[in-house]
Write a protein that holds these residues in place. Structure first.
Motif, PDB file in Angstrom:
ATOM      1  N   GLY A  45       0.803  -1.214   0.000  1.00 49.94           N
ATOM      2  CA  GLY A  45       0.000   0.000   0.000  1.00 49.94           C
ATOM      3  C   GLY A  45       0.831   1.255   0.000  1.00 49.94           C
ATOM      4  N   GLY A  46       0.178   2.311  -0.447  1.00 56.09           N
ATOM      5  CA  GLY A  46       0.843   3.615  -0.458  1.00 56.09           C
ATOM      6  C   GLY A  46       1.483   3.977  -1.779  1.00 56.09           C
ATOM      7  N   TYR A  47       1.547   3.043  -2.717  1.00 59.48           N
ATOM      8  CA  TYR A  47       2.283   3.316  -3.957  1.00 59.48           C
ATOM      9  C   TYR A  47       1.394   3.866  -5.073  1.00 59.48           C
ATOM     10  CZ  TYR A  47       5.590   0.271  -1.582  1.00 59.48           C
ATOM     11  OH  TYR A  47       6.418  -0.281  -0.669  1.00 59.48           O
ATOM     12  N   CYS A  48       0.206   3.252  -5.234  1.00 56.98           N
ATOM     13  CA  CYS A  48      -0.581   3.592  -6.419  1.00 56.98           C
ATOM     14  C   CYS A  48      -1.310   4.903  -6.267  1.00 56.98           C
ATOM     15  CB  CYS A  48      -1.560   2.480  -6.743  1.00 56.98           C
ATOM     16  SG  CYS A  48      -2.912   2.377  -5.558  1.00 56.98           S
ATOM     17  N   ARG A  49      -1.622   5.289  -5.052  1.00 55.25           N
ATOM     18  CA  ARG A  49      -2.292   6.544  -4.723  1.00 55.25           C
ATOM     19  C   ARG A  49      -3.742   6.609  -5.194  1.00 55.25           C
ATOM     20  NH1 ARG A  49       1.449   7.577  -1.101  1.00 55.25           N
ATOM     21  NH2 ARG A  49       0.980   9.767  -0.861  1.00 55.25           N
ATOM     22  N   ARG A  74      -2.690   3.478   4.201  1.00 55.13           N
ATOM     23  CA  ARG A  74      -1.551   3.572   5.108  1.00 55.13           C
ATOM     24  C   ARG A  74      -1.782   4.534   6.255  1.00 55.13           C
ATOM     25  NH1 ARG A  74       3.790   1.920   4.439  1.00 55.13           N
ATOM     26  NH2 ARG A  74       3.862   0.095   3.133  1.00 55.13           N
ATOM     27  N   GLY A  97      -7.157  11.746 -12.026  1.00 54.07           N
ATOM     28  CA  GLY A  97      -5.791  12.050 -12.464  1.00 54.07           C
ATOM     29  C   GLY A  97      -4.875  10.856 -12.290  1.00 54.07           C
ATOM     30  N   ILE A  98      -4.988  10.189 -11.140  1.00 54.29           N
ATOM     31  CA  ILE A  98      -4.147   9.026 -10.862  1.00 54.29           C
ATOM     32  C   ILE A  98      -4.435   7.926 -11.889  1.00 54.29           C
ATOM     33  CG2 ILE A  98      -3.517   7.277  -9.156  1.00 54.29           C
ATOM     34  CD1 ILE A  98      -2.935   9.905  -7.959  1.00 54.29           C
ATOM     35  N   GLU A 100      -5.543   8.265 -14.832  1.00 55.13           N
ATOM     36  CA  GLU A 100      -4.956   8.681 -16.107  1.00 55.13           C
ATOM     37  C   GLU A 100      -3.455   8.370 -16.122  1.00 55.13           C
ATOM     38  OE1 GLU A 100      -5.279  12.854 -16.941  1.00 55.13           O
ATOM     39  OE2 GLU A 100      -5.213  12.474 -19.093  1.00 55.13           O
ATOM     40  N   PHE A 101      -2.784   8.663 -15.016  1.00 57.57           N
ATOM     41  CA  PHE A 101      -1.349   8.365 -14.940  1.00 57.57           C
ATOM     42  C   PHE A 101      -1.103   6.867 -15.082  1.00 57.57           C
ATOM     43  CE2 PHE A 101      -0.789  12.397 -12.282  1.00 57.57           C
ATOM     44  CZ  PHE A 101      -0.257  13.093 -13.345  1.00 57.57           C
ATOM     45  N   LEU A 102      -1.943   6.071 -14.416  1.00 54.62           N
ATOM     46  CA  LEU A 102      -1.741   4.619 -14.469  1.00 54.62           C
ATOM     47  C   LEU A 102      -1.952   4.093 -15.884  1.00 54.62           C
ATOM     48  CD1 LEU A 102      -3.511   3.370 -11.226  1.00 54.62           C
ATOM     49  CD2 LEU A 102      -1.082   3.281 -11.709  1.00 54.62           C
ATOM     50  N   ILE A 159       1.763  -2.098 -13.403  1.00 52.73           N
ATOM     51  CA  ILE A 159       1.581  -0.758 -12.856  1.00 52.73           C
ATOM     52  C   ILE A 159       2.433  -0.572 -11.594  1.00 52.73           C
ATOM     53  CG2 ILE A 159      -0.714  -0.407 -13.845  1.00 52.73           C
ATOM     54  CD1 ILE A 159      -1.798  -1.049 -10.976  1.00 52.73           C
ATOM     55  N   LEU A 160       3.399  -1.428 -11.392  1.00 56.14           N
ATOM     56  CA  LEU A 160       4.340  -1.336 -10.269  1.00 56.14           C
ATOM     57  C   LEU A 160       3.658  -1.158  -8.912  1.00 56.14           C
ATOM     58  CD1 LEU A 160       7.204   0.675 -11.928  1.00 56.14           C
ATOM     59  CD2 LEU A 160       7.401  -1.584 -10.933  1.00 56.14           C
ATOM     60  N   TYR A 162       3.889  -3.387  -6.574  1.00 52.28           N
ATOM     61  CA  TYR A 162       4.802  -4.044  -5.614  1.00 52.28           C
ATOM     62  C   TYR A 162       4.163  -5.210  -4.864  1.00 52.28           C
ATOM     63  CZ  TYR A 162       8.586  -0.602  -5.998  1.00 52.28           C
ATOM     64  OH  TYR A 162       9.607   0.181  -6.452  1.00 52.28           O
TER      65      TYR A 162
ATOM     66  N   ILE B 190       7.197   5.179   3.414  1.00 52.87           N
ATOM     67  CA  ILE B 190       5.924   5.833   3.645  1.00 52.87           C
ATOM     68  C   ILE B 190       5.868   6.253   5.099  1.00 52.87           C
ATOM     69  CG2 ILE B 190       3.446   5.445   3.717  1.00 52.87           C
ATOM     70  CD1 ILE B 190       4.100   3.532   1.228  1.00 52.87           C
ATOM     71  N   GLN B 357       8.226   4.629  -7.569  1.00 51.68           N
ATOM     72  CA  GLN B 357       7.416   3.944  -6.571  1.00 51.68           C
ATOM     73  C   GLN B 357       5.941   4.308  -6.696  1.00 51.68           C
ATOM     74  OE1 GLN B 357       8.392   2.786  -1.990  1.00 51.68           O
ATOM     75  NE2 GLN B 357       8.837   4.818  -2.644  1.00 51.68           N
ATOM     76  N   CYS B 358       5.637   5.586  -6.695  1.00 53.22           N
ATOM     77  CA  CYS B 358       4.222   5.953  -6.730  1.00 53.22           C
ATOM     78  C   CYS B 358       3.844   6.506  -8.104  1.00 53.22           C
ATOM     79  CB  CYS B 358       3.856   6.909  -5.612  1.00 53.22           C
ATOM     80  SG  CYS B 358       4.774   8.428  -5.541  1.00 53.22           S
ATOM     81  N   SER B 359       2.610   6.223  -8.500  1.00 49.74           N
ATOM     82  CA  SER B 359       2.234   6.456  -9.893  1.00 49.74           C
ATOM     83  C   SER B 359       2.263   7.910 -10.360  1.00 49.74           C
ATOM     84  CB  SER B 359       0.874   5.829 -10.183  1.00 49.74           C
ATOM     85  OG  SER B 359       0.227   5.433  -9.024  1.00 49.74           O
ATOM     86  N   ARG B 362       5.945   8.775 -11.094  1.00 50.51           N
ATOM     87  CA  ARG B 362       6.554   7.882 -12.073  1.00 50.51           C
ATOM     88  C   ARG B 362       6.080   8.205 -13.482  1.00 50.51           C
ATOM     89  NH1 ARG B 362       4.611   2.964 -10.385  1.00 50.51           N
ATOM     90  NH2 ARG B 362       2.844   3.158 -11.760  1.00 50.51           N
ATOM     91  N   GLU B 363       4.758   8.351 -13.627  1.00 47.02           N
ATOM     92  CA  GLU B 363       4.211   8.562 -14.968  1.00 47.02           C
ATOM     93  C   GLU B 363       4.177  10.043 -15.333  1.00 47.02           C
ATOM     94  OE1 GLU B 363       3.795   5.899 -16.525  1.00 47.02           O
ATOM     95  OE2 GLU B 363       3.388   4.340 -15.032  1.00 47.02           O
ATOM     96  N   TRP B 367       5.764  12.311 -18.585  1.00 46.14           N
ATOM     97  CA  TRP B 367       4.787  12.924 -19.483  1.00 46.14           C
ATOM     98  C   TRP B 367       5.112  14.409 -19.685  1.00 46.14           C
ATOM     99  CZ3 TRP B 367      -1.231  12.573 -18.392  1.00 46.14           C
ATOM    100  CH2 TRP B 367      -1.923  12.908 -19.559  1.00 46.14           C
ATOM    101  N   LYS B 394      -1.945  17.620 -10.841  1.00 48.44           N
ATOM    102  CA  LYS B 394      -2.355  16.282 -10.410  1.00 48.44           C
ATOM    103  C   LYS B 394      -1.217  15.502  -9.769  1.00 48.44           C
ATOM    104  CE  LYS B 394      -6.568  15.846 -12.822  1.00 48.44           C
ATOM    105  NZ  LYS B 394      -7.230  15.886 -14.099  1.00 48.44           N
ATOM    106  N   LYS B 398       0.278  14.576  -4.107  1.00 46.72           N
ATOM    107  CA  LYS B 398      -0.297  13.229  -4.131  1.00 46.72           C
ATOM    108  C   LYS B 398       0.769  12.150  -4.116  1.00 46.72           C
ATOM    109  CE  LYS B 398      -4.192  15.365  -6.011  1.00 46.72           C
ATOM    110  NZ  LYS B 398      -3.603  16.671  -6.314  1.00 46.72           N
ATOM    111  N   ILE B 400       4.398  10.137  -2.493  1.00 43.94           N
ATOM    112  CA  ILE B 400       4.915   9.674  -1.206  1.00 43.94           C
ATOM    113  C   ILE B 400       5.909  10.683  -0.644  1.00 43.94           C
ATOM    114  CG2 ILE B 400       6.313   7.891  -0.096  1.00 43.94           C
ATOM    115  CD1 ILE B 400       5.188   5.904  -2.117  1.00 43.94           C
TER     116      ILE B 400
END
Lengths: 333, 447
Positions: A45-49, A74, A97-98, A100-102, A159-160, A162, B190, B357-359, B362-363, B367, B394, B398, B400
């Motif tokens: 947890g905590g990575y994908c947001r 978390r 937004g997240i 979209e990033f993924l 999508i990493l 973890y 975290i 680590q966090c999207s 990373r992305e 971009w 965005k 948001k 880590i």
């Protein structure tokens, strides 16, 4: 015990519960989506947001709001905490937004992806994603690497989150699985392409929220919604032996752990159960699994099926009183 | 006004050796602290001094120290963050290169105050030669009984090690630094728990910047109250500024906080004005991650008062019209500078350094870099400028760790203050590679 209010619904939970767990206790509709958090694995947890929420009031003692959105998976609840998830437009926008990033680097190859139909990212994109992408550059791609005869790694789809890394760390001994490189070139890999050779390595397939890790013994055999999940068990000396078998007719196409409504398995199963026991005689089949009505898998679900009452009339009308063989015959023009 | 507190002896020949350093009053604070002061007394002095972290965030050091957990029987650690990788910042390198013993002295006193018996200096991989200098100085200090068991006969033990990083910017973030120090992949942790509760190997840890630890030496020598007299308001003491860009005299300057920015740029004692007699266009005041400001906003605040080199004054007006002190990486740009090109360079850096680590980070960083590259290549559209703005909003808040913000702020500020220039790039792409282009851009900025 701590009293927490999520989207105006109050619930009392034990101390140390995370916001996400508290929300799940209220119900799946309130719970924020989670791509990387897995309650059965520590430190996930905590990575994908995607599960970020707004904390309007930190606690009764310290009522200040938290300055930024927090990852609900978390963040532990405090007594008197007020949380907004679905009722906060900012959070909905941030989550979009997240998503979209993924998705900017995730291939939109759902029609040929084995995970389609039970993919967390697909569900998330359906709920929070935009109808078109604003990303106009080439998607990131990786060289294909072979990680063994049972598991297929399709790194482009990763999508990493973890989860698989934590699984290998915590379930299997002698970790050979981790993350290489950094930034958007980061990739999960068995170190120096060493195949994962462990009795429980197959669980990385179950924990993977997308189609990055799939079952080679099931690859391209069937779409998941054409198969019927059944609860089954067998005596296994390695694991509990409680699994879900995915059947088509009288054939077992695939064996997985029993997933709950949040996509988490009830217990981890061993590779023997998962990859080798594919005949009906290996299993004691308990009965059909309950599948969420909204899921595409239930589209083919026998249990909820009722005999349609209206169809017969319409067929009659269309056929103009003729029987089916007559309609289909060449002479009918 | 120039005020030398840390770098007062930097010009002396041979100051990097223990002998010369001690001749000029070195290690006085160690004797004073270990022999006459209690750890709590040092903490009080640091609190009184109002010293704020010099690494970028400006968090009060005394408060940070007071957060450290003190469970029975668990060792505590002090880690010096010498992973100075912020583009435009090079003050710590200068300090360690010239005065390695000042850092060691600061670390002994600080370790004593925190009750740490094992401390580390985490140096960035590219500073390999600096690590050699530090190691040499540490060996000298061991020999003189200033490190090791029973320092100066006071019964206080301290082992100090130098650890070289592998060159990742993210390892300057304190929890990523701790992971790296533990031998793991340098991913930020975290939070909570914060390092003060569970840091290095799960033990209570304080991570401080090189300059912060060096500043503890004059605080112990002269007292916190004396140190607090220097500077202005809550920005006490002196600050090392790494000045670079299109100025006549780039380099590391020690300033008393509270001098005006105008004075710093144009006075002969510091930057000496813009080179080749050109005009100033913009300033990045605290390292690449802080918002860029155009001339009129960096010299004067929105209220029309002169902007000072201090934490409060630089951040006056929030991000709408202000910036941040950051790590003190002062980059001045003359009228011929392309803000878009500069932003592309920054964005490329953050894309390269994102840990993955966090999207959002990373992305998003990749971009943004691609869009800026497209604009610089003459293929951009007005929509792209809005898209950049949307992406940065965005990412910000948001992620880590603060790298997400560090990547988002420069983009936000450049578009906020130099939107016309972006629009010029996308509407007249044929002019981008033309030298005369800049004159047009400047007319736009002035209008």
């Amino acid at each position: 015990m701590a009293k927490v209010t999520i989207d105006d619904i109050e619930i009392e939970v034990p101390d140390g519960t995370t916001i996400l767990q508290a929300a799940r206790m209220i119900g799946a509709d309130v719970a924020p989506p989670a791509m990387c958090y897995y309650s059965k694995l520590a430190t996930t947890g905590g990575y994908c947001r995607t599960c970020i929420v707004k904390v309007e009031q930190g606690s009764t003692k310290d009522p200040r709001p938290m300055p930024k959105p927090v990852p609900s998976c978390r963040t532990t609840v405090m007594d008197g905490m007020v949380v907004r998830n679905n009722t906060s437009p900012e959070i909905q926008e941030a989550r979009a937004g997240i998503v979209e990033f993924l998705l900017i680097n995730h291939p939109l190859d759902c029609p040929v992806c084995d995970q389609a139909g039970e993919c967390d990212l697909q569900n998330l994109g359906y709920k929070h994603g935009a109808e078109a992408t604003r990303y106009e550059f080439d998607r990131r791609t990786f060289e294909q690497i072979d990680i063994g005869e049972n598991i297929k790694l399709h790194m482009n789809r990763c999508i990493l989150c973890y989860r698989c890394v934590k699984t290998c760390e915590q379930i299997t001994d002698g970790r050979v699985h981790g993350v290489l490189n950094r930034g958007d070139h980061a990739e999960i890999s068995t170190y120096i392409e060493q195949a994962i050779d462990n009795d429980f390595s197959g669980n990385v397939i179950d924990v993977c929220p997308v189609g990055a890790l799939t079952d080679k013994t099931f690859r391209f055999k069937s779409r998941v919604w054409f198969t019927k999940p059944m609860d089954a068990h067998r005596d296994c000396d390695k694991c509990e032996g409680k699994v879900a078998v995915w059947m088509k007719g009288n054939e077992i196409l695939r064996v997985t752990g029993r997933k709950d409504e949040f996509g988490e398995v009830e217990s981890f199963i061993c590779n023997t159960c998962r990859f080798e026991k594919k005949s009906v005689s290996d299993w004691t089949i308990e009965g059909p699994r309950k599948i969420n009505k909204k899921s595409v898998i239930s589209a083919n679900h026998y249990e909820e099926t009722k005999k349609p009452t209206y169809l017969y009339d319409r067929v009659q009308l269309l056929n103009d009183g003729k029987k089916l063989p007559e309609v289909n015959s060449k002479d009918n023009g | 006004m120039e005020r030398k507190l840390l770098l007062a002896n930097a010009h002396i020949k041979g100051i990097e050796t223990l002998e010369v350093y001690r001749q000029h009053g070195g290690y006085k604070s160690v004797e004073k602290a270990l022999k006459t002061m209690a750890p709590e007394a040092i903490l009080e002095e640091v609190k009184t001094s109002g010293l704020r972290g010099r690494g970028g965030a400006g968090f009060p050091t005394g408060m940070k120290w007071s957060f450290i957990a003190k469970p029975e029987g668990v060792p505590r650690h002090l880690v010096c963050n010498a992973d100075e990788s912020e583009p435009g910042t090079f003050k710590d390198r200068y300090l360690m290169e010239k005065l390695p013993h000042l850092l060691i002295e600061g670390m002994i006193v600080s370790s004593f105050a925190l009750g740490a018996n094992l401390s580390y200096i985490y140096i960035r991989g590219e500073y390999f030669y600096v690590a050699r200098i530090m190691e040499k100085a540490i060996a000298e200090a061991y020999k003189a009984g200033l490190l090791g068991k029973n320092i100066l006969g006071t019964g206080f033990d301290l082992d100090l090690y130098v650890q070289i990083g592998a060159g990742a910017y993210i390892c300057g973030e304190e929890t990523a630094l701790i992971e790296s120090l533990e031998g793991k992949r340098g991913n930020p942790r975290i939070k909570p728990p914060f390092p003060a509760i569970a840091g290095l190997w799960g033990r209570p840890t304080v991570v401080n910047n090189v300059e912060t630890l060096a500043a503890v030496v004059p605080i112990v020598n002269d007292g916190g109250a004396e140190y607090a007299k220097i500077g202005i308001g809550k920005s006490t003491g002196t600050k090392l500024i790494s000045a670079s860009g299109h100025i006549n005299k780039p380099g590391v300057y020690e300033i008393e906080m509270g001098i005006t920015v105008e004075d710093f740029i144009y006075s002969e004692a510091f930057c000496g004005g813009i080179r080749n007699g050109k005009k100033l266009k913009a300033v990045v005041a605290g390292g690449s991650s802080v918002p860029i400001l155009p001339t009129e906003l960096i010299l004067k605040t929105a209220a029309g008062e002169p902007r000072l080199m201090s934490y409060e004054s630089l951040s006056d007006g929030g991000f709408a019209t202000g910036t941040m002190m950051g790590s003190g990486g002062f980059i001045a740009m003359d009228e011929d500078t392309s803000i878009v090109k500069n932003l592309y360079t920054f964005s490329r850096f953050y894309h390269h350094e994102s840990c993955g680590q966090c999207s959002p980070c990373r992305e998003g960083t990749g971009w943004m870099e691609k869009i800026l590259h497209k604009i610089l290549d003459g293929r951009g559209t007005l929509k792209d400028v809005d898209l950049l703005w949307d992406i940065q909003s965005k990412i910000e808040g948001k992620t880590i760790c603060p790298l997400g913000e560090a990547a988002a702020w420069p983009v936000a500020a450049a578009i906020r203050h130099f939107r016309k220039e972006f629009e010029e790039y996308v509407t007249n792409p044929q002019n981008i590679k033309d030298v005369k282009h800049f004159y047009r851009l400047n007319q736009l900025t002035e209008a």
